[in-house]
Design an enzyme around this catalytic site. Structure first.
Site, PDB file in Angstrom:
ATOM      1  N   THR A   1      41.845  42.060  33.455  1.00 52.81           N
ATOM      2  CA  THR A   1      42.992  41.456  32.752  1.00 52.81           C
ATOM      3  C   THR A   1      44.333  41.872  33.363  1.00 52.81           C
ATOM      4  OG1 THR A   1      42.968  43.305  31.191  1.00 52.81           O
ATOM      5  CG2 THR A   1      41.740  41.328  30.569  1.00 52.81           C
TER       6      THR A   1
ATOM      7  N   GLY B   1      47.763  41.758  34.948  1.00 50.98           N
ATOM      8  CA  GLY B   1      48.758  40.700  35.073  1.00 50.98           C
ATOM      9  C   GLY B   1      48.902  39.805  33.867  1.00 50.98           C
TER      10      GLY B   1
ATOM     11  N   GLY C   1      50.428  40.149  30.892  1.00 52.24           N
ATOM     12  CA  GLY C   1      51.766  40.032  30.316  1.00 52.24           C
ATOM     13  C   GLY C   1      52.717  39.259  31.202  1.00 52.24           C
TER      14      GLY C   1
END
Length: 263
Positions: free
Chosen positions: A206, A208, A210
């Site tokens: 996961t 990246g 934001g």
């Protein structure tokens, strides 16, 4: 010849290609916009973490911004890693007269827990940058850093949103991805509430997330959507990117920015 909407990211570079300006530019391309960048810092970064970070001089940041904005123009801006008080001040000064939607991702730490914002820069983010935001997109760690509020469940997200809105953004998007259960986010302007829910995918890759979400919001705003629709579309895009995240190296791999194209 149709010119795509132009979106600018003002953020740090991720040499591993999963987050930062690399993630932003991939997102912007995937969503049909023309991405441009102002690099604020260079990191040595891979799937295991951040091995080093070097801030760019203020003059370099200012020159990149003026070069792009004065010639090409922009229709939305996304900010990410700004690292120091002087960089936050500089970027706020550059954005203030722009008159386009601004998405502020108040990046505090990396996915691996590496600090990306100096402690003495937090107050400048509060007082100078967040008041310029069309949408602010803090996760729960960043909510705590900015407001002191610790959120341990959905009921606390309303209090967090009110505290973030008090710092000046028009909309707050409180990201609840760190909570148990479904991936739930709260978007509000203080009068309207939009709860965005998506199933939680069993995928550790996961990196990246934001950056990708904030860049997707900026891209959809540049495409002409209003804030609730832009955030809803961005949530759908990033949920698919998380589901398709893939392993790279020995640690946490990136989300797949091209999941729609591969599908």
């Amino acid at each position: 010849m149709k010119i795509p909407p132009r979106v600018l990211t003002v953020a740090g570079s991720d040499s591993g290609g999963g987050a930062g300006i690399q993630a932003d530019l991939k997102t912007m391309l995937a969503l049909g916009t023309h991405g441009m960048s102002v690099v604020t810092a260079v990191t040595a970064q891979n799937s295991l973490g951040v091995q080093g970070a070097w801030e760019l001089p203020v003059d370099a940041v200012r020159a990149q911004f003026r070069s792009v904005v004065d010639d090409i123009g922009v229709q939305a801006v996304k900010t990410g890693m700004l690292s120091s008080p002087v960089l936050v001040e500089t970027v706020a000064e550059l954005l203030a007269p722009l008159g386009v939607p601004v998405v502020v991702d108040p990046v505090g730490v990396s996915k691996h827990g590496d600090p990306l914002l100096a402690a003495d820069a937090v107050d400048v983010v509060r007082t100078r940058l967040l008041p310029l935001a069309t949408v602010a997109t803090p996760n729960l760690d960043e909510v705590r850093q900015l407001t002191g509020i610790v959120v341990d469940g959905e009921p606390g997200m309303r209090e967090a949103a009110a505290a973030v809105l008090a710092l000046g953004p028009r909309w707050a998007l409180i990201k609840g991805g760190h909570l148990d259960g479904d991936a739930v986010d709260l978007l509000t302007d203080g009068t309207r509430e939009h709860w965005l829910r998506a199933p939680r995918h069993d995928n550790r890759h996961t990196h990246g997330t934001g950056c990708t979400l904030a860049a997707a919001v900026a891209s959809h705003l540049a495409l002409g959507l209003d804030v609730p629709d832009a955030v809803g579309a961005a949530k759908e895009y990033v949920t698919g990117a998380i589901a398709a995240g893939f392993p790279l190296g020995a640690g946490i791999g990136p989300v797949d920015h091209a999941w729609r194209q591969r599908g």
